[in-house]
Scaffold this motif. Structure first.
Motif: not given
Ligand SMILES: Cc1cc2nc3c(=O)[nH]c(=O)nc-3n(C[C@H](O)[C@H](O)[C@H](O)COP(=O)(O)OP(=O)(O)OC[C@H]3O[C@@H](n4cnc5c(N)ncnc54)[C@H](O)[C@@H]3O)c2cc1C
Ligand code: SF4
Ligand code: FES
Ligand code: FES
Lengths: 327, 171
Positions: A130-139, A294-306
Protein backbone atom coordinates in the motif's frame (compact mmCIF):
# COMPACT_ATOMS: atom_id res chain seq x y z
CA UNK A 1 -14.37 7.60 0.79
CA UNK A 2 -12.43 10.40 -0.89
CA UNK A 3 -14.18 12.49 -3.52
CA UNK A 4 -13.66 11.60 -7.17
CA UNK A 5 -14.86 12.56 -10.62
CA UNK A 6 -16.96 9.95 -12.37
CA UNK A 7 -17.16 9.38 -16.11
CA UNK A 8 -18.76 6.65 -18.16
CA UNK A 9 -16.56 5.29 -20.95
CA UNK A 10 -18.15 5.59 -24.38
CA UNK A 11 -15.77 3.16 -26.06
CA UNK A 12 -12.73 1.03 -25.27
CA UNK A 13 -10.56 3.80 -26.76
CA UNK A 14 -12.22 6.34 -24.49
CA UNK A 15 -11.64 4.06 -21.48
CA UNK A 16 -7.95 3.54 -22.21
CA UNK A 17 -7.45 7.27 -22.88
CA UNK A 18 -9.06 8.18 -19.57
CA UNK A 19 -7.14 5.44 -17.74
CA UNK A 20 -3.87 6.62 -19.30
CA UNK A 21 -4.69 10.13 -18.03
CA UNK A 22 -4.92 8.75 -14.49
CA UNK A 23 -8.48 7.48 -14.07
CA UNK A 24 -9.09 4.17 -12.31
CA UNK A 25 -11.28 1.68 -14.14
CA UNK A 26 -14.39 0.43 -12.38
CA UNK A 27 -16.17 -2.75 -13.48
CA UNK A 28 -18.28 -4.61 -10.89
CA UNK A 29 -16.81 -2.38 -8.21
CA UNK A 30 -16.91 -5.15 -5.61
CA UNK A 31 -13.21 -4.89 -4.85
CA UNK A 32 -12.47 -1.30 -5.80
CA UNK A 33 -15.32 0.28 -3.80
CA UNK A 34 -14.54 -1.89 -0.79
CA UNK A 35 -10.97 -0.54 -0.84
CA UNK A 36 -12.08 3.03 -1.58
CA UNK A 37 -14.38 3.07 1.44
CA UNK A 38 -11.35 2.26 3.59
CA UNK A 39 -9.21 4.74 1.61
CA UNK A 40 -6.76 1.97 0.80
CA UNK A 41 -7.38 3.15 -2.74
CA UNK A 42 -8.25 6.78 -3.37
CA UNK A 43 -8.58 7.49 -7.08
CA UNK A 44 -9.38 11.07 -8.09
CA UNK A 45 -11.09 9.95 -11.27
CA UNK A 46 -13.09 6.86 -12.07
CA UNK A 47 -13.99 5.57 -15.48
CA UNK A 48 -16.98 3.22 -15.58
CA UNK A 49 -16.62 0.57 -18.29
CA UNK A 50 -19.88 -1.26 -17.58
CA UNK A 51 -21.70 -0.08 -20.70
CA UNK A 52 -18.97 -1.22 -23.09
CA UNK A 53 -19.68 -4.17 -25.34
CA UNK A 54 -17.46 -6.66 -23.54
CA UNK A 55 -19.97 -9.05 -22.01
CA UNK A 56 -20.14 -11.84 -24.56
CA UNK A 57 -18.86 -15.41 -24.49
CA UNK A 58 -17.96 -16.54 -28.01
CA UNK A 59 -16.31 -19.50 -29.70
CA UNK A 60 -12.88 -18.80 -31.18
CA UNK A 61 -11.77 -20.04 -34.60
CA UNK A 62 -9.45 -22.55 -32.98
CA UNK A 63 -12.32 -24.13 -31.02
CA UNK A 64 -11.68 -22.30 -27.75
CA UNK A 65 -13.71 -19.66 -25.95
CA UNK A 66 -13.39 -15.87 -25.79
CA UNK A 67 -14.79 -14.44 -22.56
CA UNK A 68 -15.44 -10.70 -22.58
CA UNK A 69 -13.89 -8.84 -19.64
CA UNK A 70 -17.34 -7.73 -18.42
CA UNK A 71 -18.88 -11.21 -18.35
CA UNK A 72 -19.98 -11.67 -14.76
CA UNK A 73 -18.70 -14.53 -12.63
CA UNK A 74 -22.29 -15.88 -12.52
CA UNK A 75 -22.80 -15.82 -16.26
CA UNK A 76 -19.45 -17.49 -16.84
CA UNK A 77 -20.04 -20.20 -14.23
CA UNK A 78 -23.44 -21.19 -15.65
CA UNK A 79 -22.61 -20.94 -19.35
CA UNK A 80 -23.48 -24.33 -20.92
CA UNK A 81 -20.14 -24.66 -22.74
CA UNK A 82 -18.15 -23.79 -19.62
CA UNK A 83 -20.14 -26.26 -17.54
CA UNK A 84 -19.58 -29.03 -20.10
CA UNK A 85 -16.05 -28.41 -21.41
CA UNK A 86 -14.30 -26.29 -18.76
CA UNK A 87 -15.90 -27.66 -15.61
CA UNK A 88 -12.90 -26.74 -13.47
CA UNK A 89 -13.65 -23.09 -14.23
CA UNK A 90 -17.36 -23.38 -13.37
CA UNK A 91 -16.43 -25.12 -10.14
CA UNK A 92 -13.85 -22.49 -9.17
CA UNK A 93 -16.28 -19.65 -9.83
CA UNK A 94 -19.10 -21.31 -7.90
CA UNK A 95 -16.72 -21.79 -4.95
CA UNK A 96 -15.98 -18.05 -4.86
CA UNK A 97 -17.71 -15.27 -2.91
CA UNK A 98 -21.55 -15.34 -2.82
CA UNK A 99 -24.45 -15.39 -5.26
CA UNK A 100 -24.81 -11.62 -4.97
CA UNK A 101 -21.11 -10.89 -5.48
CA UNK A 102 -20.81 -13.26 -8.45
CA UNK A 103 -23.64 -11.36 -10.14
CA UNK A 104 -21.51 -8.19 -10.03
CA UNK A 105 -17.92 -9.45 -10.16
CA UNK A 106 -16.50 -9.41 -13.68
CA UNK A 107 -13.88 -11.50 -15.44
CA UNK A 108 -11.41 -8.62 -15.75
CA UNK A 109 -12.01 -7.31 -12.24
CA UNK A 110 -11.63 -10.76 -10.71
CA UNK A 111 -8.17 -11.14 -12.28
CA UNK A 112 -7.12 -7.75 -10.92
CA UNK A 113 -8.60 -7.96 -7.43
CA UNK A 114 -6.13 -7.06 -4.69
CA UNK A 115 -4.88 -9.15 -1.79
CA UNK A 116 -6.96 -9.71 1.37
CA UNK A 117 -3.94 -9.21 3.68
CA UNK A 118 -5.31 -7.53 6.81
CA UNK A 119 -2.45 -5.03 7.01
CA UNK A 120 -3.00 -3.97 3.42
CA UNK A 121 -6.61 -3.20 4.42
CA UNK A 122 -5.64 -1.25 7.57
CA UNK A 123 -4.35 2.21 6.68
CA UNK A 124 -3.07 2.69 10.25
CA UNK A 125 -0.48 -0.05 9.65
CA UNK A 126 2.67 -0.05 7.56
CA UNK A 127 2.47 -2.12 4.34
CA UNK A 128 4.94 -2.22 1.45
CA UNK A 129 2.19 -2.93 -1.02
CA UNK A 130 0.00 0.00 0.00
CA UNK A 131 2.82 2.38 0.89
CA UNK A 132 6.11 1.28 -0.63
CA UNK A 133 9.04 1.32 1.80
CA UNK A 134 7.02 1.32 5.03
CA UNK A 135 7.68 -2.34 5.83
CA UNK A 136 5.71 -5.56 6.05
CA UNK A 137 3.96 -6.14 9.34
CA UNK A 138 2.52 -9.46 8.20
CA UNK A 139 5.78 -11.41 8.15
CA UNK A 140 5.89 -11.49 11.95
CA UNK A 141 2.22 -10.77 12.52
CA UNK A 142 -1.17 -12.18 11.61
CA UNK A 143 -0.38 -14.15 8.47
CA UNK A 144 -2.69 -17.16 8.68
CA UNK A 145 -4.16 -16.50 5.22
CA UNK A 146 -0.91 -15.41 3.56
CA UNK A 147 1.55 -17.04 1.17
CA UNK A 148 4.14 -19.80 1.54
CA UNK A 149 5.46 -19.76 -2.03
CA UNK A 150 6.74 -16.96 -4.26
CA UNK A 151 7.03 -14.51 -1.37
CA UNK A 152 9.80 -12.00 -0.76
CA UNK A 153 11.29 -10.28 2.23
CA UNK A 154 9.05 -7.34 1.33
CA UNK A 155 5.62 -8.99 0.97
CA UNK A 156 3.96 -12.34 1.61
CA UNK A 157 0.47 -11.53 0.28
CA UNK A 158 -1.59 -14.00 -1.73
CA UNK A 159 -3.65 -13.40 -4.84
CA UNK A 160 -7.13 -14.29 -3.59
CA UNK A 161 -8.91 -15.31 -6.81
CA UNK A 162 -10.42 -18.74 -7.39
CA UNK A 163 -11.33 -18.07 -11.02
CA UNK A 164 -7.73 -17.20 -11.96
CA UNK A 165 -6.46 -20.51 -10.53
CA UNK A 166 -8.76 -22.52 -12.79
CA UNK A 167 -7.88 -20.30 -15.75
CA UNK A 168 -4.20 -20.90 -15.07
CA UNK A 169 -4.76 -24.67 -15.16
CA UNK A 170 -6.58 -24.17 -18.47
CA UNK A 171 -3.69 -22.20 -20.06
CA UNK A 172 -5.82 -19.09 -20.48
CA UNK A 173 -4.60 -15.97 -22.23
CA UNK A 174 -5.49 -12.37 -21.49
CA UNK A 175 -6.41 -9.90 -24.23
CA UNK A 176 -5.40 -6.31 -23.51
CA UNK A 177 -5.96 -3.03 -25.32
CA UNK A 178 -3.49 -0.25 -24.64
CA UNK A 179 -3.94 3.52 -24.72
CA UNK A 180 -2.00 3.65 -27.98
CA UNK A 181 -4.75 1.48 -29.51
CA UNK A 182 -2.55 -1.60 -29.77
CA UNK A 183 -4.11 -4.91 -28.76
CA UNK A 184 -1.99 -7.73 -27.38
CA UNK A 185 -2.61 -11.17 -25.96
CA UNK A 186 -0.45 -12.56 -23.18
CA UNK A 187 -0.51 -15.87 -21.33
CA UNK A 188 -2.22 -15.49 -17.95
CA UNK A 189 1.03 -16.58 -16.30
CA UNK A 190 2.57 -13.32 -17.55
CA UNK A 191 -0.17 -11.06 -16.13
CA UNK A 192 0.74 -11.18 -12.44
CA UNK A 193 4.26 -10.65 -11.11
CA UNK A 194 5.93 -11.77 -7.88
CA UNK A 195 6.48 -9.10 -5.21
CA UNK A 196 10.28 -9.08 -5.11
CA UNK A 197 11.37 -5.65 -3.96
CA UNK A 198 8.31 -3.93 -5.48
CA UNK A 199 5.17 -5.51 -4.00
CA UNK A 200 3.11 -2.50 -5.07
CA UNK A 201 3.63 -3.62 -8.69
CA UNK A 202 1.28 -6.56 -9.13
CA UNK A 203 0.91 -6.98 -12.89
CA UNK A 204 2.67 -6.33 -16.19
CA UNK A 205 -0.11 -3.95 -17.25
CA UNK A 206 0.82 -0.41 -18.26
CA UNK A 207 -1.06 2.74 -17.30
CA UNK A 208 -4.12 2.89 -19.53
CA UNK A 209 -4.28 -0.82 -20.31
CA UNK A 210 -7.78 -2.29 -20.49
CA UNK A 211 -8.36 -6.02 -20.23
CA UNK A 212 -10.87 -6.78 -23.00
CA UNK A 213 -11.17 -10.56 -22.78
CA UNK A 214 -9.81 -13.87 -21.54
CA UNK A 215 -9.19 -16.55 -24.15
CA UNK A 216 -9.44 -20.26 -23.37
CA UNK A 217 -7.79 -22.80 -25.68
CA UNK A 218 -9.91 -25.68 -27.04
CA UNK A 219 -11.35 -27.94 -24.31
CA UNK A 220 -8.64 -30.11 -22.72
CA UNK A 221 -10.96 -33.06 -21.97
CA UNK A 222 -10.21 -35.28 -18.99
CA UNK A 223 -11.45 -35.05 -15.44
CA UNK A 224 -11.88 -31.57 -13.95
CA UNK A 225 -11.67 -30.86 -10.22
CA UNK A 226 -11.53 -27.71 -8.07
CA UNK A 227 -11.04 -28.28 -4.38
CA UNK A 228 -11.11 -25.30 -2.04
CA UNK A 229 -10.24 -25.52 1.66
CA UNK A 230 -11.41 -22.59 3.76
CA UNK A 231 -12.36 -21.57 7.28
CA UNK A 232 -16.08 -21.95 6.63
CA UNK A 233 -17.75 -24.04 3.98
CA UNK A 234 -19.03 -21.13 1.88
CA UNK A 235 -18.48 -17.37 1.31
CA UNK A 236 -14.83 -17.41 2.39
CA UNK A 237 -11.52 -17.08 0.60
CA UNK A 238 -9.30 -20.11 0.00
CA UNK A 239 -6.66 -21.17 2.49
CA UNK A 240 -5.54 -23.69 -0.10
CA UNK A 241 -7.16 -24.54 -3.41
CA UNK A 242 -6.22 -26.97 -6.15
CA UNK A 243 -7.46 -26.92 -9.74
CA UNK A 244 -6.83 -30.13 -11.64
CA UNK A 245 -7.40 -31.29 -15.20
CA UNK A 246 -6.23 -34.88 -15.57
CA UNK A 247 -6.39 -37.64 -18.19
CA UNK A 248 -5.71 -41.34 -17.65
CA UNK A 249 -4.79 -43.71 -20.50
CA UNK A 250 -4.02 -47.42 -20.08
CA UNK A 251 -3.74 -47.03 -16.33
CA UNK A 252 -1.24 -44.18 -16.50
CA UNK A 253 -1.55 -40.43 -16.09
CA UNK A 254 -1.49 -39.29 -19.72
CA UNK A 255 -1.57 -35.59 -18.89
CA UNK A 256 -2.29 -33.33 -15.96
CA UNK A 257 -2.54 -29.62 -15.29
CA UNK A 258 -2.43 -28.50 -11.65
CA UNK A 259 -2.78 -24.95 -10.39
CA UNK A 260 -2.92 -23.74 -6.80
CA UNK A 261 -4.64 -20.90 -4.97
CA UNK A 262 -4.10 -19.50 -1.48
CA UNK A 263 -0.41 -20.35 -1.56
CA UNK A 264 1.26 -17.59 -3.55
CA UNK A 265 1.08 -14.01 -4.85
CA UNK A 266 -0.26 -15.33 -8.16
CA UNK A 267 -2.06 -18.44 -9.39
CA UNK A 268 0.66 -21.04 -8.87
CA UNK A 269 1.64 -23.74 -11.32
CA UNK A 270 4.87 -25.74 -11.45
CA UNK A 271 5.77 -27.69 -14.59
CA UNK A 272 8.00 -30.10 -12.66
CA UNK A 273 5.07 -31.20 -10.48
CA UNK A 274 3.14 -32.18 -13.59
CA UNK A 275 6.22 -33.80 -15.20
CA UNK A 276 6.66 -36.00 -12.13
CA UNK A 277 3.14 -37.36 -12.57
CA UNK A 278 2.84 -37.59 -16.34
CA UNK A 279 3.42 -41.08 -17.74
CA UNK A 280 3.32 -42.62 -14.28
CA UNK A 281 0.96 -45.12 -12.75
CA UNK A 282 -0.97 -43.28 -10.05
CA UNK A 283 0.11 -44.22 -6.51
CA UNK A 284 0.33 -42.53 -3.10
CA UNK A 285 4.13 -42.52 -3.49
CA UNK A 286 4.07 -40.65 -6.79
CA UNK A 287 1.52 -38.19 -5.39
CA UNK A 288 3.84 -37.55 -2.45
CA UNK A 289 6.72 -36.98 -4.80
CA UNK A 290 4.64 -34.39 -6.68
CA UNK A 291 3.85 -32.66 -3.38
CA UNK A 292 7.57 -32.74 -2.44
CA UNK A 293 8.40 -30.89 -5.64
CA UNK A 294 5.55 -28.37 -5.20
CA UNK A 295 6.55 -27.59 -1.63
CA UNK A 296 10.35 -27.83 -1.88
CA UNK A 297 10.77 -24.07 -1.46
CA UNK A 298 7.71 -23.49 0.73
CA UNK A 299 8.28 -21.26 3.73
CA UNK A 300 5.80 -20.64 6.54
CA UNK A 301 5.78 -17.47 8.63
CA UNK A 302 4.28 -18.88 11.81
CA UNK A 303 0.51 -18.68 11.70
CA UNK A 304 0.46 -19.94 8.11
CA UNK A 305 2.84 -22.89 8.64
CA UNK A 306 -0.18 -25.20 8.51
CA UNK A 307 -0.58 -24.44 4.81
CA UNK A 308 2.43 -26.60 3.98
CA UNK A 309 0.94 -29.91 5.17
CA UNK A 310 -2.53 -28.75 4.12
CA UNK A 311 -1.36 -28.13 0.55
CA UNK A 312 0.17 -31.62 0.46
CA UNK A 313 -2.99 -33.29 1.73
CA UNK A 314 -5.25 -31.31 -0.57
CA UNK A 315 -3.12 -32.06 -3.63
CA UNK A 316 -3.04 -35.77 -2.81
CA UNK A 317 -6.79 -35.88 -2.20
CA UNK A 318 -7.50 -34.13 -5.49
CA UNK A 319 -5.17 -36.47 -7.38
CA UNK A 320 -6.75 -39.53 -5.77
CA UNK A 321 -10.27 -38.34 -6.55
CA UNK A 322 -9.40 -37.32 -10.09
CA UNK A 323 -7.78 -40.67 -10.83
CA UNK A 324 -10.78 -42.53 -9.41
CA UNK A 325 -13.15 -40.46 -11.52
CA UNK A 326 -11.03 -40.94 -14.64
CA UNK A 327 -10.90 -44.73 -14.38
CA UNK B 1 -19.23 16.93 -8.32
CA UNK B 2 -22.96 16.20 -8.42
CA UNK B 3 -24.45 13.72 -10.86
CA UNK B 4 -27.95 13.22 -12.16
CA UNK B 5 -29.18 9.65 -12.14
CA UNK B 6 -32.59 8.16 -12.90
CA UNK B 7 -33.53 4.92 -11.19
CA UNK B 8 -36.64 2.75 -11.67
CA UNK B 9 -37.42 1.46 -8.23
CA UNK B 10 -40.35 -0.89 -7.64
CA UNK B 11 -41.97 0.38 -10.84
CA UNK B 12 -41.61 4.08 -10.12
CA UNK B 13 -39.12 6.67 -11.38
CA UNK B 14 -36.78 8.31 -8.92
CA UNK B 15 -34.38 11.14 -9.80
CA UNK B 16 -31.17 11.52 -7.87
CA UNK B 17 -28.77 14.46 -7.79
CA UNK B 18 -25.91 13.40 -5.63
CA UNK B 19 -22.19 13.11 -5.16
CA UNK B 20 -20.86 10.15 -7.20
CA UNK B 21 -19.69 8.52 -3.96
CA UNK B 22 -23.31 7.74 -3.08
CA UNK B 23 -23.82 3.98 -3.06
CA UNK B 24 -27.00 2.50 -4.43
CA UNK B 25 -27.91 1.51 -0.87
CA UNK B 26 -27.43 5.02 0.53
CA UNK B 27 -29.32 6.58 -2.38
CA UNK B 28 -32.33 4.37 -1.79
CA UNK B 29 -32.32 4.59 2.00
CA UNK B 30 -31.25 8.18 2.59
CA UNK B 31 -32.37 10.03 -0.54
CA UNK B 32 -35.60 8.17 -1.35
CA UNK B 33 -36.45 7.10 2.19
CA UNK B 34 -37.05 3.49 1.23
CA UNK B 35 -35.54 2.16 4.42
CA UNK B 36 -36.52 -1.50 4.10
CA UNK B 37 -33.08 -2.36 2.74
CA UNK B 38 -30.56 -2.53 5.56
CA UNK B 39 -26.89 -1.71 5.98
CA UNK B 40 -25.06 -4.35 7.97
CA UNK B 41 -21.39 -4.21 7.05
CA UNK B 42 -21.21 -1.82 4.05
CA UNK B 43 -18.49 -4.13 2.59
CA UNK B 44 -20.25 -6.98 0.79
CA UNK B 45 -19.84 -9.33 3.71
CA UNK B 46 -23.36 -9.77 5.09
CA UNK B 47 -26.07 -9.44 2.42
CA UNK B 48 -28.40 -7.18 4.46
CA UNK B 49 -28.39 -4.70 1.56
CA UNK B 50 -29.39 -7.23 -1.12
CA UNK B 51 -31.59 -5.79 -3.88
CA UNK B 52 -32.64 -7.14 -7.25
CA UNK B 53 -31.18 -5.05 -10.08
CA UNK B 54 -32.20 -5.89 -13.66
CA UNK B 55 -33.36 -9.27 -12.39
CA UNK B 56 -30.18 -10.15 -10.48
CA UNK B 57 -29.55 -10.02 -6.74
CA UNK B 58 -26.57 -7.83 -5.79
CA UNK B 59 -25.06 -6.16 -2.72
CA UNK B 60 -26.25 -2.58 -3.08
CA UNK B 61 -23.56 -1.34 -0.68
CA UNK B 62 -20.78 -2.24 -3.14
CA UNK B 63 -22.06 -0.35 -6.14
CA UNK B 64 -22.51 3.33 -6.93
CA UNK B 65 -25.96 4.74 -7.67
CA UNK B 66 -24.57 6.62 -10.68
CA UNK B 67 -23.52 3.31 -12.26
CA UNK B 68 -27.21 2.31 -12.42
CA UNK B 69 -28.74 5.11 -14.48
CA UNK B 70 -31.90 3.67 -16.07
CA UNK B 71 -31.69 0.35 -14.24
CA UNK B 72 -34.70 -1.49 -12.83
CA UNK B 73 -34.46 -2.08 -9.12
CA UNK B 74 -36.64 -4.11 -6.78
CA UNK B 75 -36.31 -3.63 -3.04
CA UNK B 76 -38.18 -5.38 -0.26
CA UNK B 77 -40.90 -2.71 -0.50
CA UNK B 78 -41.53 -3.80 -4.09
CA UNK B 79 -41.88 -7.48 -3.26
CA UNK B 80 -44.81 -7.05 -0.91
CA UNK B 81 -46.53 -4.84 1.61
CA UNK B 82 -48.32 -5.51 4.88
CA UNK B 83 -51.57 -7.20 3.90
CA UNK B 84 -50.21 -8.14 0.48
CA UNK B 85 -47.07 -10.10 1.14
CA UNK B 86 -45.24 -12.23 -1.38
CA UNK B 87 -45.32 -16.00 -0.95
CA UNK B 88 -41.77 -15.92 0.40
CA UNK B 89 -42.58 -13.20 2.91
CA UNK B 90 -45.57 -15.20 4.15
CA UNK B 91 -43.40 -18.31 4.43
CA UNK B 92 -40.84 -16.38 6.50
CA UNK B 93 -43.61 -15.43 8.91
CA UNK B 94 -45.01 -18.97 9.06
CA UNK B 95 -41.61 -20.54 9.70
CA UNK B 96 -40.15 -17.95 12.08
CA UNK B 97 -37.51 -17.11 9.49
CA UNK B 98 -36.21 -14.28 11.67
CA UNK B 99 -35.75 -13.04 15.19
CA UNK B 100 -34.68 -9.37 15.23
CA UNK B 101 -35.55 -9.03 11.55
CA UNK B 102 -32.58 -6.89 10.53
CA UNK B 103 -31.28 -9.33 7.92
CA UNK B 104 -34.77 -10.26 6.69
CA UNK B 105 -35.27 -7.78 3.81
CA UNK B 106 -31.95 -8.91 2.37
CA UNK B 107 -32.79 -12.57 2.96
CA UNK B 108 -36.14 -12.24 1.19
CA UNK B 109 -34.75 -10.27 -1.79
CA UNK B 110 -31.90 -12.74 -2.07
CA UNK B 111 -34.16 -15.79 -1.86
CA UNK B 112 -36.58 -14.34 -4.41
CA UNK B 113 -33.79 -13.96 -6.98
CA UNK B 114 -32.17 -17.24 -5.91
CA UNK B 115 -35.34 -19.19 -6.73
CA UNK B 116 -35.30 -17.59 -10.16
CA UNK B 117 -31.67 -18.74 -10.63
CA UNK B 118 -32.76 -22.27 -9.67
CA UNK B 119 -35.61 -22.18 -12.15
CA UNK B 120 -33.08 -21.24 -14.85
CA UNK B 121 -31.07 -24.35 -13.96
CA UNK B 122 -28.05 -22.63 -12.41
CA UNK B 123 -25.86 -25.11 -10.52
CA UNK B 124 -24.23 -24.28 -7.19
CA UNK B 125 -21.01 -25.20 -5.42
CA UNK B 126 -22.72 -28.19 -3.77
CA UNK B 127 -24.51 -29.51 -6.89
CA UNK B 128 -23.31 -33.05 -7.70
CA UNK B 129 -23.65 -32.52 -11.41
CA UNK B 130 -22.93 -29.19 -13.10
CA UNK B 131 -25.26 -30.01 -15.98
CA UNK B 132 -27.97 -32.07 -14.35
CA UNK B 133 -30.92 -30.95 -12.25
CA UNK B 134 -30.16 -29.75 -8.72
CA UNK B 135 -33.10 -30.54 -6.41
CA UNK B 136 -33.53 -27.81 -3.81
CA UNK B 137 -32.20 -29.72 -0.79
CA UNK B 138 -31.30 -28.11 2.52
CA UNK B 139 -27.64 -28.15 1.45
CA UNK B 140 -28.49 -26.41 -1.83
CA UNK B 141 -30.53 -23.71 -0.09
CA UNK B 142 -27.81 -23.09 2.51
CA UNK B 143 -25.09 -22.82 -0.13
CA UNK B 144 -27.11 -20.58 -2.43
CA UNK B 145 -28.06 -18.33 0.51
CA UNK B 146 -24.55 -18.16 2.01
CA UNK B 147 -24.26 -14.50 0.99
CA UNK B 148 -26.87 -13.60 3.63
CA UNK B 149 -25.72 -13.81 7.20
CA UNK B 150 -28.15 -13.82 10.13
CA UNK B 151 -26.69 -12.64 13.41
CA UNK B 152 -29.65 -14.17 15.27
CA UNK B 153 -28.93 -17.45 13.51
CA UNK B 154 -32.50 -18.01 12.40
CA UNK B 155 -31.10 -20.23 9.66
CA UNK B 156 -33.33 -23.31 10.20
CA UNK B 157 -36.44 -21.14 9.87
CA UNK B 158 -35.02 -19.34 6.84
CA UNK B 159 -34.23 -22.61 5.06
CA UNK B 160 -37.67 -24.05 5.87
CA UNK B 161 -39.39 -20.88 4.68
CA UNK B 162 -37.54 -20.92 1.39
CA UNK B 163 -38.20 -24.61 0.80
CA UNK B 164 -41.86 -24.17 1.61
CA UNK B 165 -42.24 -21.20 -0.72
CA UNK B 166 -40.32 -23.01 -3.47
CA UNK B 167 -42.70 -25.96 -3.19
CA UNK B 168 -45.62 -23.56 -3.33
CA UNK B 169 -46.85 -24.96 -0.03
CA UNK B 170 -48.43 -23.56 3.08
CA UNK B 171 -47.02 -25.95 5.70
C1 LIG C 1 -17.07 -10.50 0.99
C2 LIG C 1 -16.33 -10.90 -0.25
C3 LIG C 1 -15.98 -12.24 -0.46
C4 LIG C 1 -15.28 -12.62 -1.59
N1 LIG C 1 -14.93 -13.93 -1.75
C5 LIG C 1 -14.22 -14.31 -2.85
C6 LIG C 1 -13.81 -15.66 -3.04
O1 LIG C 1 -14.10 -16.54 -2.22
N2 LIG C 1 -13.09 -15.95 -4.15
C7 LIG C 1 -12.76 -15.02 -5.08
O2 LIG C 1 -12.12 -15.36 -6.08
N3 LIG C 1 -13.13 -13.74 -4.92
C8 LIG C 1 -13.85 -13.37 -3.84
N4 LIG C 1 -14.21 -12.06 -3.68
C9 LIG C 1 -13.65 -11.06 -4.58
C10 LIG C 1 -14.47 -10.83 -5.83
O3 LIG C 1 -14.38 -11.98 -6.64
C11 LIG C 1 -13.85 -9.62 -6.53
O4 LIG C 1 -14.15 -8.49 -5.75
C12 LIG C 1 -14.38 -9.43 -7.93
O5 LIG C 1 -14.09 -10.54 -8.74
C13 LIG C 1 -13.78 -8.18 -8.56
O6 LIG C 1 -14.42 -7.94 -9.79
P1 LIG C 1 -15.13 -6.53 -10.08
O7 LIG C 1 -15.61 -6.57 -11.48
O8 LIG C 1 -16.12 -6.21 -9.04
O9 LIG C 1 -13.84 -5.60 -9.96
P2 LIG C 1 -13.70 -4.06 -9.59
O10 LIG C 1 -13.82 -3.88 -8.14
O11 LIG C 1 -14.55 -3.23 -10.48
O12 LIG C 1 -12.18 -3.85 -10.05
C14 LIG C 1 -11.10 -4.52 -9.43
C15 LIG C 1 -9.80 -3.97 -10.03
O13 LIG C 1 -9.68 -4.34 -11.40
C16 LIG C 1 -9.56 -3.19 -12.25
N5 LIG C 1 -10.31 -3.54 -13.45
C17 LIG C 1 -11.58 -4.06 -13.50
N6 LIG C 1 -11.90 -4.40 -14.76
C18 LIG C 1 -10.83 -4.08 -15.54
C19 LIG C 1 -10.55 -4.20 -16.95
N7 LIG C 1 -11.43 -4.74 -17.79
N8 LIG C 1 -9.35 -3.77 -17.40
C20 LIG C 1 -8.44 -3.23 -16.55
N9 LIG C 1 -8.65 -3.09 -15.22
C21 LIG C 1 -9.82 -3.52 -14.72
C22 LIG C 1 -10.09 -2.05 -11.44
O14 LIG C 1 -9.45 -0.85 -11.80
C23 LIG C 1 -9.74 -2.45 -10.01
O15 LIG C 1 -8.44 -2.08 -9.70
C24 LIG C 1 -14.94 -11.65 -2.57
C25 LIG C 1 -15.30 -10.32 -2.38
C26 LIG C 1 -15.99 -9.93 -1.25
C27 LIG C 1 -16.36 -8.49 -1.07
S1 SF4 D 1 2.17 -9.13 3.18
FE1 SF4 D 1 2.24 -7.58 1.55
S2 SF4 D 1 0.20 -6.71 1.66
FE2 SF4 D 1 0.51 -7.73 3.65
S3 SF4 D 1 1.47 -6.20 5.04
FE3 SF4 D 1 3.14 -7.27 4.02
S4 SF4 D 1 3.55 -5.91 2.29
FE4 SF4 D 1 1.50 -5.38 2.93
S1 FES E 1 -24.38 -4.04 3.95
FE1 FES E 1 -24.01 -4.73 1.95
S2 FES E 1 -23.27 -6.73 2.25
FE2 FES E 1 -23.39 -5.98 4.28
S1 FES F 1 -33.09 -12.12 12.26
FE1 FES F 1 -31.65 -10.98 13.42
S2 FES F 1 -30.00 -10.90 11.99
FE2 FES F 1 -31.29 -12.32 11.05
Amino acid sequence: MRAFDYARATSATDATAKAAAGATIIAGGTNLLDLMKLEVMAPEQIVDINRLDMNRIEHTESGGLRIGALVTNSDLAVHPVVRRDYAVLSRALLAGASGQLRNKATTGGNLLQRTRCGYFYDTAMPCNKREPGTGCQARDGFNRILAILGTSEHCIATHPSDMAVAMRALDAEVEIESATGIARTIPLVDLHVLPGETPHIETTLDEGDLITAVILPPPPGGVHRYRKVRDRSSYAFALVSVAAVLRIESGKIASCALAFGGLAPKPWRVAKVEDALTGQEPSPEIFDKAADILLADAKGYGANDFKIPLARRTLKAVLRESVEAAQ
Amino acid sequence: MSLHTTLWINGETYALDADPRTTLLDAIRDHFNLTGSKKGCDHGQCGACTMIVNGRRINSCLTLACMHDGDEITTIEGLGQPGAMSALQEAFVRHDGFQCGYCTPGQVCSATAMLEEVSQGWPSHVSEDLEGPAPLSEAEISERMSGNLCRCSAYPGIVNAIRDAAEGGTT
